[in-house]
Structures are given as structure tokens and as C-alpha cells.
Write a protein that holds these residues in place. Structure first.
Motif, PDB file in Angstrom:
ATOM      1  N   SER A 149     -59.713  44.518  37.323  1.00 12.05           N
ATOM      2  CA  SER A 149     -58.334  44.022  37.363  1.00 12.05           C
ATOM      3  C   SER A 149     -57.301  45.109  37.056  1.00 12.05           C
ATOM      4  O   SER A 149     -56.094  44.847  37.116  1.00 12.05           O
ATOM      5  CB  SER A 149     -58.152  42.898  36.341  1.00 12.05           C
ATOM      6  OG  SER A 149     -59.053  41.855  36.593  1.00 12.05           O
ATOM      7  N   ALA A 150     -57.739  46.319  36.714  1.00 15.79           N
ATOM      8  CA  ALA A 150     -56.811  47.398  36.347  1.00 15.79           C
ATOM      9  C   ALA A 150     -55.900  47.745  37.523  1.00 15.79           C
ATOM     10  O   ALA A 150     -56.292  47.653  38.683  1.00 15.79           O
ATOM     11  CB  ALA A 150     -57.597  48.629  35.905  1.00 15.79           C
ATOM     12  N   SER A 155     -61.594  47.835  33.996  1.00 15.92           N
ATOM     13  CA  SER A 155     -61.911  46.534  34.570  1.00 15.92           C
ATOM     14  C   SER A 155     -61.504  46.531  36.043  1.00 15.92           C
ATOM     15  O   SER A 155     -60.604  47.280  36.452  1.00 15.92           O
ATOM     16  CB  SER A 155     -61.106  45.464  33.818  1.00 15.92           C
ATOM     17  OG  SER A 155     -60.950  44.313  34.588  1.00 15.92           O
ATOM     18  N   LEU A 172     -56.746  46.926  30.246  1.00 16.11           N
ATOM     19  CA  LEU A 172     -57.634  46.886  31.409  1.00 16.11           C
ATOM     20  C   LEU A 172     -58.300  48.226  31.706  1.00 16.11           C
ATOM     21  O   LEU A 172     -59.173  48.300  32.571  1.00 16.11           O
ATOM     22  CB  LEU A 172     -56.856  46.410  32.643  1.00 16.11           C
ATOM     23  CG  LEU A 172     -56.298  44.996  32.553  1.00 16.11           C
ATOM     24  CD1 LEU A 172     -55.427  44.697  33.769  1.00 16.11           C
ATOM     25  CD2 LEU A 172     -57.429  43.985  32.423  1.00 16.11           C
TER      26      LEU A 172
END
Length: 140
Positions: free
Chosen positions: A15-16, A13, A127
Motif C-alpha cells: 500500500s506504500a 507494504s 507503510l
């Protein structure tokens, strides 16, 4: 003479974090076990992923997303199927790069085998995912 190459494929993602990748890598393998990392070309510049790659110091293979759509994977994520048209991005990346390498070596070898050594694993923060494929080559 034989040669073994291990490819760690990563899906993630936006957001990782760098820690997402490190936790997976440490859980599944040691740096000396993996020869290269595979990632989708459109994700390669992600800050957390780039920092992780700098830390482990391995070559990164960037793959165009459309190259994966015909790669069968044991895992089937609806999210991955919807977003990328493949059951698992990390498994597809690892398998695709290993298969592509074996095709490129055909003139030098008498046999090759591609195996998914570690199926898709999910990071603790959920994530990122990672899978590892092994290419074993018997050179003529």
C-alpha cells in the motif's frame, strides 16, 4: 585512498505510495549522501517505489529474499520476522548489500568496515521503512 558507499535499504507494504519513500529519504539523507538503493527483488516493480527511484535517479540493487535470512539486525519487528524471517527488512537489505560489496572488493582493498548509519525509520504513513548502511573501504 579511501572510498565510502552508502546504501539505503527499503522495506514496505504493497500500500506504500511514492510519498512514503520520499519522506523517509528526505528525513535521513540527501541524494548525494546515498550511492544506491536496495530492495527485495519481489518488491522492485512496485509502482510507488519505482516512481521514487525514477525521481532520485540512483542505482537499485534487487536482492533475493532468502539472502537476508542470516543478516542480523538491531531492530526486531514481529511482522518482519513472520513475513521475511528477518528483524528488519530495510536494515537487512542495507547491511547485506554493503557486506556483499565489500566482499567483491577484497582483492582491491586493505580494509573495509560496514556500519548501520541510520537504523530503521518508519514513514509517517507507516507503510515503508528505510535504513542506511555505510561501507568504508581503504584501498591498497
Amino acid at each position: 585512498m579511501s572510498l565510502t558507499v552508502r546504501i539505503a535499504g527499503f522495506g514496505f507494504s504493497s500500500s506504500a505510495q511514492c510519498s512514503s519513500f520520499h519522506s523517509l529519504f528526505e528525513r535521513a539523507c540527501q541524494k548525494e549522501d546515498v550511492s544506491m538503493i536496495a530492495v527485495l527483488k519481489d518488491k522492485a516493480a512496485h509502482d510507488g517505489f519505482s516512481a521514487f527511484c525514477d525521481d532520485v535517479g540512483l542505482d537499485v540493487v534487487r536482492v533475493e529474499p532468502e539472502k537476508l535470512t542470516e543478516t542480523d539486525t538491531p531492530s526486531r519487528s514481529e511482522k518482519s520476522l513472520t513475513a521475511r524471517g528477518v528483524g528488519s527488512v530495510s536494515e537487512a537489505l542495507a547491511l547485506y548489500v554493503a557486506s556483499d560489496l565489500s566482499t567483491g572488493m577484497l582483492h582491491e582493498m586493505s580494509g573495509a568496515e560496514v556500519v548501520l548509519e541510520h537504523h530503521r525509520m518508519i514513514s509517517d504513513d507507516r507503510l515503508a521503512s528505510m535504513a542506511v548502511a555505510r561501507l568504508s573501504v581503504i584501498r591498497s
